[in-house]
Structures are given as structure tokens and as C-alpha cells.
Design a protein around this motif. Structure first.
Motif, PDB file in Angstrom:
ATOM      1  N   UNK A 195      11.151 -17.023  12.455  1.00 57.45           N
ATOM      2  CA  UNK A 195      11.879 -15.755  13.499  1.00 57.45           C
ATOM      3  C   UNK A 195      10.596 -14.652  13.081  1.00 57.45           C
ATOM      4  N   UNK A 196       9.711 -14.837  12.405  1.00 55.99           N
ATOM      5  CA  UNK A 196       8.304 -13.736  12.301  1.00 55.99           C
ATOM      6  C   UNK A 196       7.571 -13.960  13.168  1.00 55.99           C
TER       7      UNK A 196
ATOM      8  N   UNK B  48       4.316 -17.345   8.210  1.00 54.02           N
ATOM      9  CA  UNK B  48       5.511 -16.337   7.960  1.00 54.02           C
ATOM     10  C   UNK B  48       6.672 -17.063   8.121  1.00 54.02           C
ATOM     11  N   UNK B  49       7.738 -16.367   7.737  1.00 52.97           N
ATOM     12  CA  UNK B  49       9.056 -16.798   7.786  1.00 52.97           C
ATOM     13  C   UNK B  49       9.481 -17.291   9.164  1.00 52.97           C
TER      14      UNK B  49
END
Lengths: 339, 339
Positions: A136-137, A133-134
Motif C-alpha cells: 500500500x506504500x 516498502x510496505x
């Protein structure tokens, strides 16, 4: 693998996913059953007995702590959930959720630790999955493990077997995992050499069951919520019985006692990752205790109390001065992301 | 349950964890095998055959999309991984990682969707786990499911069974899931009624296997990376063979074709969540195709190509004009968090 950090493409199912699987997962989890890439693992038929299935996700922070890391925890936790259910743990699955930018070295260390712990526990990690996931996710790295085991025919454990007069045993000091993490987070690590007790208990539990066939009535690993929460769950499930434990009999490391006083915590509610509670027929208590103490993970095993016909539905603690107090079920254990 | 959002205490193992389990998970996943709270599920011995075990984590964004949601996806994906391995899916585990502040209603909708999909697929969700992380440490909700199934004695699938002359079948239009998500994210949903094809394929696959016993050689669900990635993985694992597919034969919805043109994507690399590829002995192709078309999830099934002795190690696409081009293995499928 020329990249040194995890990229979104490592989770996208193409060539880079395949490279990551080969370089990290297949390299460490190598075993005859390991599923080739995205397929399910197809394994020999299980030995006779009931199927046991369990799952846990691991979100511990920090990823590495005194005595363990998220990978070791992810194997031990699931192995122990199977073992306290009476099952011989056989196979694990491993699902990874990675944050974009995670150093590849971090992932590799965690995976190597999982592989080493699985070998020590005698289980195989046979299938895995990775999502990215990106930034910060997600917070660095989460792991889910599910575990499959087999309960030997004839072995039954649980609330229905709990009896007044059963002895309650624990295989060693309580609160080590929770306090090791809390002290480490407080950057007070220099003040103690306290380590997490994180360990696979399947060998110890097999020894306990062998020592007194049919006499172990219930087991539970005392993870989130600690010893007091497990005992409260037992009386919730067997509400006609009570539990009485002796404060002085509960094994406690001096560093845990001191850390709890400093932080205002109760060690009976602090997490363990290598401790189980055993309810054993009274006449078999000394045989099971001896078997626990003969095992490297049970040197400090102790009998800590009894199941009683009075105090129905309650866990009562007897202090050294002879007074009694009820140990309640807490709304929540006050240590977040401990496993 | 008086709270309307998820709190850290819901994941901390105390009374609030227990309330969440009872109010949400136990209420929806109710079945005879469901593990009471934190224990492993103990289930009847499996029927004869090889054990199949698989796992996947789900991080799709948004959580709800046309044709499905993360919960439906988490059940279908794992059921399908078992089914394409030849296994009858039986039991699932479910691990939840929740972000503090997640609306309880969101979780409840997702869990209800998982339960409904599990009923439709004929599988039981027998054990679950919940962890809560602080706001910002995860993006709303991640789910891991692991699945256990049994491969009937005598059924063997895989690279070693792939033969020159095998027909390649697909059970319907490709790229629906990937494009439905991409168009929804682009807020172009109003332009089409395209929905994800998310569905449990175990019934369809059982029908295909029954239609020509021993003649289905290999199956794979075409998820991340789409049809082209599955076929490339097949020739990587069976490098002495090649694959030739006919562009005109590949079922494609007009909305997927148009969306791909608009977004600059290739539908052959777009994710599916209800499509499998079948390699079938040439002489059995029409029987299996008929069985697929007779199933509600296979109405648009088609034969899309053949396994060949030439083009070894390559996937070749024949265009309507008779020219050929190689479909490569992409480094990554360009749609993040599609499942």
C-alpha cells in the motif's frame, strides 16, 4: 530463493537482500562493470568528450503493455535522453522501489526485459539498488534509471544552434505509445494491434549525425506531452524563432487517429517512447531524412515542417485546407502514468 | 506557482511540470551544469581516473527526523557510496516520485535540504526528474539519486587488498541513525536528544587516504544492516580471512545503548548514515586514526579490531570478559524504511 513474493526483508540489507541481488539482478545484468553488491561501480575512464548525465523515474501503469513493459521503458527512456543530447550512451544505474507482496516473477520479467533492452542498445547496467516498502506504500514497482554517456568533442546542439530555415524531421508515426497504453487501459486492446513504439534510438541518432556532420542543430525525444510539447519547449528556449508544421506531413497510424477520435485526444500531445524530433540545416534535410529512413526505427520518417523567422515564440500548424492554428503548450498532458 | 499541493499535472510534462521545475528544482539546484528541463546535463570531460557510478533510492519514514530528512539522506548516501569506493564525488542526478496531494512546502523543504547538503559536500545536482502518482499509489515522496565520481589513477581498494593484520577503524559512534529513527517513531524522542549521524563523508575519507597513501585497503559505509553486516560482507568476499573485533572498542552513545536495550535491538546491526569502516595496513593504523580524529566527523574515531588469518570467513566479537562469539549475517535488519 524459496520465496515467491517480495518481502520487507528483501530490502533490508541482510542475507535476503544479498540473495535477491544474486538471484535476480546479478543474474540478468551480468557484465564486467557490474558493481558487487552495495558498492559503486568502478569503470574504465571515459573516452574523450563532454560527460552527459540524465535520470528518469518510471511509474507506468500497467507494468506490461502492448509493445513493452516498465523495464524496457526504463532503459529506452534514459538511453534516448542521452542520445538526443548528442551523447553515446554507455552506462546505466537502476534503482528499484518494490511493494511488499510483488510477485518475484513480475520483478524477474521486468529485470530480464531491462537486460535484453540494454544489450540491444549497447549499454551496460552497472549498479543497482532495491528498496522495499510496505503493502500500500507504493503501486507494485517503480524504477529509476540514470545514464552516463559521452558527447564527442566538437558536437554542439541546442537552442543557440536553431536557425530559421531549419527542417524539422521526425523518425516515424507519432502518438503510438500514449494511445497503445490508453487503449489497453480501456480494455479496447482487441480493437487494434497498436503497440508502443518504445525503442532505444541511439543507433538511429548516430546514423542521423553521421549523415550530415555538424548539420543537426537540435534533437529531442517526444515523450510526455508529445510532439507539440517538444516544439513548444523549443520556441520557449529560442523565442526569436517560430515553428510551422504541416498537419498532413505528420506520420500517424490509422489506429492512433481512430483511437484519438474515440477518446477525444490530440495525437500531437500523446506520448512517444521511440520518436525523436530533429532540427536540421535546410540543405542537409534530405541526407538526414534518407539516413533515418534507411534505419529500421526510421522507415516512416518524414519532414514535418520548418523553423521560421515569423510566428516568433509560437508553434503554428498548417491544416490541409491551408488554414493555420497555434498549437499551445498544454497545462498537462491528459494521460497519467504513461511512463 | 499558485497551487499549495502537488497535482497529477505537475508530473505530466506540460506547462505545470515546467513551472514546478522552475519554481522548486531550478531555484534550489542552480549551478552551471544544471540540465535545462528534460535534457541530459552536458558537463565538462571528467578529470583523469576511473569512472565511479552508483545509485540509491530513498523511502525513509518519516520524511523529517532528528538530524536530517530524506533529502539530506539522499545526497549523503550517494556521496558516501562514491567516497568509500575511492572516488571523488562530482555530480548527482535526482529523481522524485511524488504522491498527489503532497504539500508543496514539504517538497520545497526537502529540495532545499538536498541543495544545502550538496553544497556542503562539494557536489552538483545537475539533472532531475519528477513523476507524480495518484493519492495512495506512493507514500508521500521517494527520491532516487545517482552519483558520478572519479577514482584517482593508482588507487585500488577491495577484497583483493584485504590482508591479515589490517587494522579496522570506524570514524565514530555506531547505530545513531537507526536508533534516532526508531526512537523518533516510537514517540520517545523526548527521552533523548539522539540525532541521526547523516553526513557526507567525502572530506573525511579524502583526509584518511591522504594520511597514508596506498595503505587504506578497503572502505565501506555501514548503512542498512550496520557495522556487523559490512564486516560479514567483507569476509564473504575475502573468505580466506577472518575478522576479530573488540566489543569494548566500538564507540557507542549511551542513548543508543539504552535505546537498543529498551527495543531489543543490537546496535552493531543498526543503520548508520555518516559512518565508514576502514581496513588499513597495520603499520598505517595510527596515522589514519589521527587523520580521522582531526576531522569534525571523526572525533570519536576508534580502532575496533583486526583482520586475521584465523576465523576464516567469520566475524568474531571479543567481549570484555575475554569470551568470543560469532556475529552472523542476519536475514534482515529489523528496521524497515530506515533510508
Amino acid at each position: 530463493m524459496h520465496n515467491t513474493t517480495i518481502l520487507m526483508a528483501h530490502g533490508a540489507g541482510g542475507r535476503m537482500s544479498r540473495e535477491l541481488i544474486r538471484a535476480v539482478f546479478a543474474a540478468h545484468f551480468a557484465n564486467p562493470g557490474l558493481a558487487p553488491l552495495s558498492d559503486a561501480a568502478v569503470l574504465p575512464a571515459l573516452p574523450p568528450g563532454a560527460l552527459a548525465l540524465t535520470t528518469d523515474s518510471y511509474v507506468v501503469q500497467p507494468l506490461f503493455f502492448p509493445g513493452g513493459d516498465i523495464g524496457k521503458l526504463a532503459v529506452c527512456g534514459t538511453v534516448n535522453d542521452l542520445a538526443v543530447s548528442g551523447a553515446t550512451p554507455l552506462y546505466l544505474s537502476a534503482g528499484f522501489i518494490l511493494e511488499e507482496g510483488l510477485p518475484l516473477e513480475t520483478l524477474t520479467c521486468v529485470v530480464a526485459s531491462m537486460a535484453e533492452t540494454a544489450r540491444a542498445a549497447g549499454v551496460q547496467i552497472v549498479t543497482d539498488d532495491t528498496k522495499v516498502v510496505e503493502r500500500g506504500a507504493a503501486d507494485q514497482l517503480f524504477i529509476n534509471t540514470a545514464g552516463v554517456g559521452v558527447v564527442p568533442p566538437g558536437l554542439t546542439l541546442g537552442a543557440a544552434r536553431l536557425c530559421a530555415g531549419d527542417a524539422l524531421l521526425v523518425n516515424g508515426t507519432v502518438g503510438d505509445h500514449g494511445l497503445a497504453l490508453m487503449l489497453h487501459r480501456q480494455e479496447m486492446a482487441f480493437q487494434s494491434d497498436l503497440e508502443s513504439d518504445c525503442a532505444p534510438l541511439n543507433g538511429l541518432i548516430a546514423a542521423a549525425l553521421d549523415a550530415a556532420p555538424g548539420q543537426v542543430h537540435w534533437m529531442r525525444d517526444a515523450t510526455r506531452g508529445g510532439l507539440a510539447t517538444v516544439l513548444n519547449e523549443w520556441v520557449l528556449d529560442a523565442p526569436a524563432l517560430g515553428i510551422e508544421i504541416e498537419e498532413e506531413a505528420i506520420p500517424l497510424r490509422p489506429a492512433v487517429r481512430a483511437g484519438c477520435e474515440f477518446l477525444g485526444l490530440d495525437p500531437l500531445y500523446a506520448a512517444n517512447e521511440g520518436k525523436a524530433v530533429f532540427a536540421v540545416a535546410g540543405e542537409a534535410a534530405s541526407a538526414v531524412l534518407a539516413a533515418l529512413r534507411a534505419h529500421p526505427l526510421g522507415e516512416n520518417a518524414a519532414m514535418i515542417g520548418r523553423v521560421a523567422a515569423d510566428h516568433a515564440g509560437r508553434v503554428v500548424l498548417r491544416t490541409p485546407y491551408g488554414s493555420r492554428r497555434v498549437l499551445p503548450m498544454l497545462a498537462s498532458e491528459p494521460m497519467p502514468r504513461i511512463c
